[in-house]
Structures are given as structure tokens and as C-alpha cells.
Design an enzyme around this catalytic site. Sequence first.
Site, mmCIF file in Angstrom:
data_model
loop_
_atom_site.group_PDB
_atom_site.id
_atom_site.type_symbol
_atom_site.label_atom_id
_atom_site.label_comp_id
_atom_site.label_asym_id
_atom_site.label_seq_id
_atom_site.Cartn_x
_atom_site.Cartn_y
_atom_site.Cartn_z
ATOM 1 N N CYS A 135 -7.361 -6.142 -1.434
ATOM 2 C CA CYS A 135 -8.364 -6.064 -0.363
ATOM 3 C C CYS A 135 -8.906 -4.654 -0.178
ATOM 4 O O CYS A 135 -9.630 -4.393 0.772
ATOM 5 C CB CYS A 135 -7.789 -6.585 0.954
ATOM 6 S SG CYS A 135 -6.391 -5.636 1.578
ATOM 7 N N GLU B 10 0.820 -1.217 0.000
ATOM 8 C CA GLU B 10 0.000 0.000 0.000
ATOM 9 C C GLU B 10 0.851 1.263 0.000
ATOM 10 O O GLU B 10 0.317 2.374 -0.075
ATOM 11 C CB GLU B 10 -0.957 -0.004 1.197
ATOM 12 C CG GLU B 10 -0.286 -0.285 2.529
ATOM 13 C CD GLU B 10 -1.283 -0.542 3.649
ATOM 14 O OE1 GLU B 10 -2.451 -0.144 3.523
ATOM 15 O OE2 GLU B 10 -0.884 -1.139 4.653
#
Length: 582
Positions: free
Chosen positions: A511, A440
Site C-alpha cells: 500500500c 514497514e
Amino acid sequence: MTTLKKSLLLKGIPASGGFAFGEARIIFKWVQSIEEHLIPESQVDNEIEKLDNAVDETLVELEKWRKSAGQKIGGPVAKIFDSQMMIASDREFLKRVKEEIKSDRKNAAYVYSRLIEETVSPLRVSPDPYMRQMVYDIEAVSQRIINHLAGLGEHQEAVFPPDCVFVAKEFTPGEVLSLYERKAAAIVTTGGSAVTHMALIARSLLIPAVVGVEQAHLKIRSGDRVVVDGDEGIVRVNLPAEEWSELRRRKVKLTGRHIERLQKLPQFPPRTADNKEIELAANIDLPGPIDDILASKKIGVGLYRTEFLYLQNGKFPSEDQQFEVYDRVAARYHPQAVVIRTFDLGSDKYFSDDRQLRESNPALGWRGIRAALDMPKIFRDQLRAILRASKRGNIRILLPMIADIAELRKAMSLLRRSMVDLRKEKMAFDQEIKVGVMIEVPSAAVAAEALAERVSFFSIGSNDLTQYTLAADRDNERLAKIFNPLHPAVLRLIKLSIDAARSHNIPIAVCGEMSGDPLNIPLLVGMGINQLSMSPSRLFNACQIVSKMRCDDAVRLADEVLRMKNLKEVEGRLLEYNMSLQ
């Protein structure tokens, strides 16, 4: 002559995912006007007795809600009402109220109200999110006590049809439970944030919710037709008939009762039109009724967020407390995998203590794995709890916000030490437990080859990867047009991560919110993503999209999109492909 209702597009904070349609019902909770009265000395004891009775009646109500929350959601969320009961029965505060009633000879309702306001006024402007959250709980409790002092008690609830969108300035946790019983389609509030107890309960009950909508309770009127997008934080009011019908057609009348839709879920895991199985999983914010449905459908958990354990109590839980939660979820979902992410909290969420940092930009500050490594005792407690719960073999550990190899090495060192300690203590755990990292931070995507050598899987957090890559705050409404995970720069970082995972033969998931958008699913599958983990509310539509697409077409689509140089081209091509599946 029929008066046309004004169409509105309102933006707020997404608090609980899902997409819902319904007629609005505005709930006005007028604050009781409390007048100051001088009372004769002979009435002082009577006023104190009225206060005690009001507190007792409020505690009875809170206990009822606590039991209801425990039955419908689970023990961890029920603790929210434990904290409210502590507020209601605070001996020191009630002692102050009684002393002032005696000394000033003023009516109990006025003294209680004044001291409550004196307490919450500084909290409303506190830079500490926990202190601001406390205001909602204190006001929710105090209003009930004041109502009892005024002889109002529990108000008689109006009768509403099912699938209404309830709008108010604010809702208390207990009121959200009540709205769930009344089959609310969605909730919209003027105040609040995504981390309030109200929002936590809405998420656990799968009620779509948008909070922080400016003057929502005044701009929306009862009877208005409302569309609530709890994933994007958008509320559409009185859309033209053709737009309303088109949205309903595209969203298949997703009314917010997601449990019912999940129970009717088609074949799972879903298969493409050319018979390839696609792995879908659920993101879980809080334990709740959704767990039983997902487990019965043999749907695994691709992201189990653990922050609620801290946020609901205002402190880090002990190792044993965490173990009970993780062990319960592991047993419930077994043999499906459960990916537990370690605490991903930043300085904007930690409560006031000696370690509290004041940061102007917490998203770029002390959060995720950085904070965990600076608090090794807390981090090791969590790792030990997860390891102890892993004995069935279906638990995975996910490390958030890894930016470089050094952070990963430190985290893995603490994990290995925890394993050594558990072996010495003869405690069972999965000796081969899989450990993955969140991709991320752009530096993690660039260094994905090196990271892939040291972990068992990757999971892409598309929300943060997008905001860091594009320097666009995900919560800034002005940057909504810029914040888009389909930007070619973000897609290239995702492709780097996929290529690294493939070269080291480890699975890679997405996700973030990107994975649940039907527009993106064919692209991600075509790029080589192994698992799509999303809000449970999006699983039904995701299965439908998967069943219509072909994998070879998805691969060609991805190759074409990755050659594109601007966002408009990407969105146009994906929309074209999506329409071809209808």
C-alpha cells in the site's frame, strides 16, 4: 526573435498525489499595508462598529465555503471552516481589540492587525506542528477581516482558462475550493506542509499539489509550461519541447482531473494479457468526491487512513463520532472491502498536551502502535468504533508500525476485550473480522513467519520499510537518490514477507507509493503480491500496465531481479521490461 524561457527543476513537499501539465498562473496576494491612525473619541464607536461588520461579513463568506465543502467533499472536511469561523468570532480576542481601540483611540484595522501579529509570532516558531498549522488558519481569517475593514471585501476573481497550474506563496482552504471550481490542473506553493488544511482539501478534491517549493511564486512566471508531480514533490518548468512531448506521451496527458479519468476507467479489476485478474485498490486520505466514483466502479479501499479525524479537530474524536465516519464508508463501499488502519500518528503530529513528547527523530520514536498502546482508552474507542461499523462484513482492521510479536499480542488483547464488551452491550459487529499488520519495520519482515501465524493478512508499507532499511529519511531531499524501494535489500525483505504469507495462506498487499509506479507493478505481481493499493490518481495507468503484461513473464522477471546485487541493475532491467510493453 523569441526569447527562450529558462528551464527549472524545483523540489518541494508532495502534498497531494497526481501528475499534471498546464500553464502557470501566479497569484500574488499583497498584504494590505495598515497605517496607524489616532482617531477622535467621537469616532471610537464607529471603529468598533466597522470591526463588528467586518467580522460578520467574514463569517458569511466562511459559512458559504463551509457549505460548499460539505457538498463537494463531506462533513469532516467542512469542519475546517467551522474552526475558522471560531477564530473569526473569538469573543475574548475581539474584546481585547475593542478595549484597545477605546483606550488607545487607534483605528480598528491597525489594532486588529497588531494583536493578530502578537498572537501568531510565537506560533510560527513553535516546535508543535499543530501550533504552526494554526498560523495559516488565523492569517487566512484575519486577512479577510482586514480586507473588509479596508473596504476591499471579496476580491473579484480573474478569469483563467481551465487546466492551469496555480502558484502562490500560500493558498487558504477556501481558495483551494475556488480553484477546484475553476478546474485547476495543480497547485504549487512556496509555503505550507503536507498536513495543512489546504493540503488536506487538495487531496480530497484530487488536485495534485506540491508545497514548500522555495520561492516558487517568484521563480515561476505566468505562462510558463509546468509539469507537477504531486507524488514525488517535483515541479518541472519550461522543459525543452522534446522532453515535454515525451512526458505527455508517457503520462497520457494526465491533467489532474482524476475524477474524469476514473469515470472512464477500463475493465475493473484489470486482467493481464494472459487473462489473470489482478486486484487493485485505493488508498484514501480523506473522504471526498472520489468515494462515489470508486464505489460505483466497485473499487475497494486497501488503506483507509484515519489520521484526518484527529488532525482536523486537534483532538481525538469520540467513539460515536468515529463510528459515524466508519459506518458511512462501510455502507458506501459495500460489498467491497475497506481496510481501516488505526491511528498512525507520531509525536511530531500530536498536539500539545501532557503526553506530548519532544523528539529529535519522530520517525524512530513514539508513533503508530507504540503510541496507541500507551493510550489504551483512545485505542479502544477506535477499535470499538471500527468493530461497530463492521456489521456488514466488509471492514478489515490494519495495525501500523508493528515491530514484534509482543506489540501484536497487546493490540489483539485490547481488540478481544472490545469484542467482549460489545457482546455484553448486545451491539452487532463482524465476529470474524479480519485483522492484519503493516510490514514497514525491518524487524517485522524478519519476523514475518511468526506474525503470519497470528493475523489474517499483511500489508507492506513500502515507504517506511525503505527508509528504515536504508537509514534514509523519506522527506530528506539530499537522500532522494538513496531512498529507493527497488534497492535489493528492500526487495529481499518484501520477499521474506511474501514467503511467510504464502506459507500460512494469508493474502499480502503493498500500500506504499511503490505499488502505484508502473515500473514496479510487473515486479510486485511476479513476486507474488496479491493486491496493489495506491493513490486513486494512479489507478488508470496501473490498469493499462496490467492489461499489457503477462503473469508468466512477470514471474520470470521477478526471479531475475531478485538475483541482482545492485540498484542500477534492478532499475535497468525493469525499465527494459516496461519499454517492451509500450
